[in-house]
Design an enzyme around this catalytic site. Sequence first.
Site, mmCIF file in Angstrom:
data_model
loop_
_atom_site.group_PDB
_atom_site.id
_atom_site.type_symbol
_atom_site.label_atom_id
_atom_site.label_comp_id
_atom_site.label_asym_id
_atom_site.label_seq_id
_atom_site.Cartn_x
_atom_site.Cartn_y
_atom_site.Cartn_z
ATOM 1 N N LYS A 75 60.462 37.479 92.784
ATOM 2 C CA LYS A 75 59.324 37.731 93.664
ATOM 3 C C LYS A 75 59.735 37.299 95.065
ATOM 4 O O LYS A 75 59.989 36.116 95.322
ATOM 5 C CB LYS A 75 58.108 36.951 93.183
ATOM 6 C CG LYS A 75 56.808 37.314 93.881
ATOM 7 C CD LYS A 75 55.639 36.605 93.188
ATOM 8 C CE LYS A 75 54.315 36.997 93.800
ATOM 9 N NZ LYS A 75 53.188 36.311 93.120
ATOM 10 N N ASP A 122 42.909 32.999 85.410
ATOM 11 C CA ASP A 122 42.936 34.453 85.606
ATOM 12 C C ASP A 122 43.442 35.170 84.357
ATOM 13 O O ASP A 122 44.287 36.059 84.438
ATOM 14 C CB ASP A 122 43.792 34.813 86.818
ATOM 15 C CG ASP A 122 43.514 36.241 87.331
ATOM 16 O OD1 ASP A 122 42.434 36.782 87.010
ATOM 17 O OD2 ASP A 122 44.362 36.801 88.039
ATOM 18 N N LYS A 170 43.529 37.830 81.664
ATOM 19 C CA LYS A 170 43.096 39.225 81.571
ATOM 20 C C LYS A 170 44.245 40.020 80.961
ATOM 21 O O LYS A 170 45.382 39.532 80.897
ATOM 22 C CB LYS A 170 42.714 39.773 82.951
ATOM 23 C CG LYS A 170 43.820 39.690 83.996
ATOM 24 C CD LYS A 170 43.314 40.166 85.350
ATOM 25 C CE LYS A 170 44.398 40.005 86.417
ATOM 26 N NZ LYS A 170 43.919 40.441 87.739
ATOM 27 N N ASP A 172 51.533 35.304 85.493
ATOM 28 C CA ASP A 172 50.752 35.238 86.726
ATOM 29 C C ASP A 172 49.941 33.950 86.823
ATOM 30 O O ASP A 172 48.758 33.907 86.495
ATOM 31 C CB ASP A 172 49.835 36.451 86.882
ATOM 32 C CG ASP A 172 49.367 36.595 88.339
ATOM 33 O OD1 ASP A 172 49.493 35.611 89.109
ATOM 34 O OD2 ASP A 172 48.882 37.676 88.704
ATOM 35 N N THR A 212 38.649 37.406 87.832
ATOM 36 C CA THR A 212 38.560 38.866 87.839
ATOM 37 C C THR A 212 37.236 39.287 87.219
ATOM 38 O O THR A 212 36.907 38.816 86.128
ATOM 39 C CB THR A 212 39.740 39.473 87.058
ATOM 40 O OG1 THR A 212 40.960 39.098 87.699
ATOM 41 C CG2 THR A 212 39.652 40.991 87.026
#
Length: 335
Positions: A61, A155, A157, A176, A194
């Site tokens: 990244k 987070d 999901k 993540d 989210t």
Amino acid sequence: MGICGSTAIKRDAADAENDTDFSKAYTLDHRAELGTGAFSKVLKGAKRMPDGSSGLAVAVKCISKTAELKAEDIASLQEEVAVLRSIDHPNIIKLYDFFEEKKMYYMVIELMEGGELFERIVKKTFYNEKEARDLIRILLDALAYLHHRNIVHRDLKPENLLLKSPYNDFDIKLADFGFAKQVNGKSLDTQCGTPGYVAPEILKGTKYGSEVDMWSCGVIVYILLGGYPPFHDDNHAILYRKIKAADYTFEPQYWEQVSDDAKDLIRKMLVVNPDSRLTADQALRHPWFLVGDHELISRNLTSTLDTMKKFNARRKFRGTVRGVILTNKMAKGTF
């Protein structure tokens, strides 16, 4: 932290091939872009070996130090790195290295070549409740590991459940950690997550802790078994009201083939009061995990696959966006 592919970033990433600590240790393949977002891009890379050959394949990244990169973005990045450096679990993505250089930050992370878990599931021609339970056990085990270390992900999901290999359906990694945080009891108050997966206490603006992950996990369990999310509405105000009231049902046409034990686990995870919600350890001790494999194999969820395919197509159409800071309206309690 977003991931983006601006011209400036491409130039800066190329600069990394000069004599920097990062470029001495790793190579980048600029043709193999894995993702993009607001200030960065993710490229495939490889460890440089002493003989000049390529070693371990990695994902890198590359985060550009632009003027738009705010202090809170940098603080979030540093928190993510600190959290990932402190953990080591077979079902959590690994951080191999981190570099801060003149124009860029580089996060060297485990390369996940199997794509998203949900993408793999919807390609199946057969699916049963045992397969779903095996996946859920892996996720709960990873959450128990984090929560024992006072780390909350914030987070959870489908987009953040990735597969290491295209050939193994159960080598899953939780990814993540951009919103991950060390937590001491219910000490957090940032409204993040989210829509559809966020816990009621976050929407209500009250202090919260690791219990928020268990709510999000409950949403994922519901989707894995029923094929669609428990809370859904295109109007966010209505969606948030449903979440705050735990207003969901097990519609018979989708749930008649699912065991009562599985539904009971969901009911005990999607509890509005976080103090009454199952912990990861408690969830792993739920009677559903003691049911014999043969019984769950006989519970055919192939019809769930058809429903999940439609849900997944809508999810992809709307775009896989990173967890968002919830709106000011919500923060002010308008919802």
